[in-house]
Design an enzyme around this catalytic site. Sequence first.
Site: not given
Length: 293
Positions: A37, A60-61, A101, A128, A132, A153
């Site tokens: 973790d 975390y996406t 991106d 998000y 990031k 992508w």
Amino acid sequence: MRRILVTGARGQLGSQLLRCAEDKGLQAAGVGSAELDITDRDAVDRWVEPDAVVINCAAYTAVDGAESDEAAARAVNEIGARNLAAACSRAGAGLIQVSTDYVFAGDRAGDAAVPYEADDPTGPRSVYGRTKLAGERAVHAELPSAQIVRTAWVYTGTAGGSSGAGADFVATMLRLERERDTVRVVDDQMGAPTYSVDLAAGLLELACTGGRGVTTLHATNAGSATRFDLARAVFAEVGADPERVQPCSSAEFAKPAPRPAYSVLSPRSWEAAGLTPLRPWWEALADALARLG
């Protein structure tokens, strides 16, 4: 040859990195969230070894989920990234932080629609993207020599990716081609489709060579496409009629998190680091689908 540690190793990119490292005969180990973790500073310290290179794929996406759970996104994308950078600094290890991106506003249009350079101003519009970007800044604050690699992508093309963690866009198009007569896909989001196999090879090259010390890089397959373009290319590659893919606007598929309308990333920083350019996206797509059989 420095030992490579891949965090987030059960995800799409992390699992591909381990597979690619094995093929290249590199010494690499991987840990998933169940084993490490990254929000636990003490646990991170136990895993990071001197002279290793850590490639952080843990993230975390859930782009839409982050809009309603910023704390969870920030814990992994910012605090976890900071923990890794601090541990690498203490241990004398290197760090490659995978980013996105989404750190850019994605609002370029018309004559201004030129690829984003690594040093262009950022301006994320989603939770998000903001978390990031905060992770990027935290990493460089703790370890200035760390390397940020933004990509976009990313796909593998298999249902659930290579780890069963959820289907990517290409895999989703393959499924919809089998299930529906027609598919509506947004034609107002432009980016650079990136094959996980190519990205993994590029990240390993960076880990092995150091990339001439360039600290912020962009890595995607060459060229650009809209989601609509990509979907049509998928249909065509599997012998389906691309006319079955019909264009629509993002407004017709409203989601909690705004998507960048234009987020093509320039390869100039990657080239400046002396790294092998990633091939055109349509060549990579053809290879990916051929491998799937």
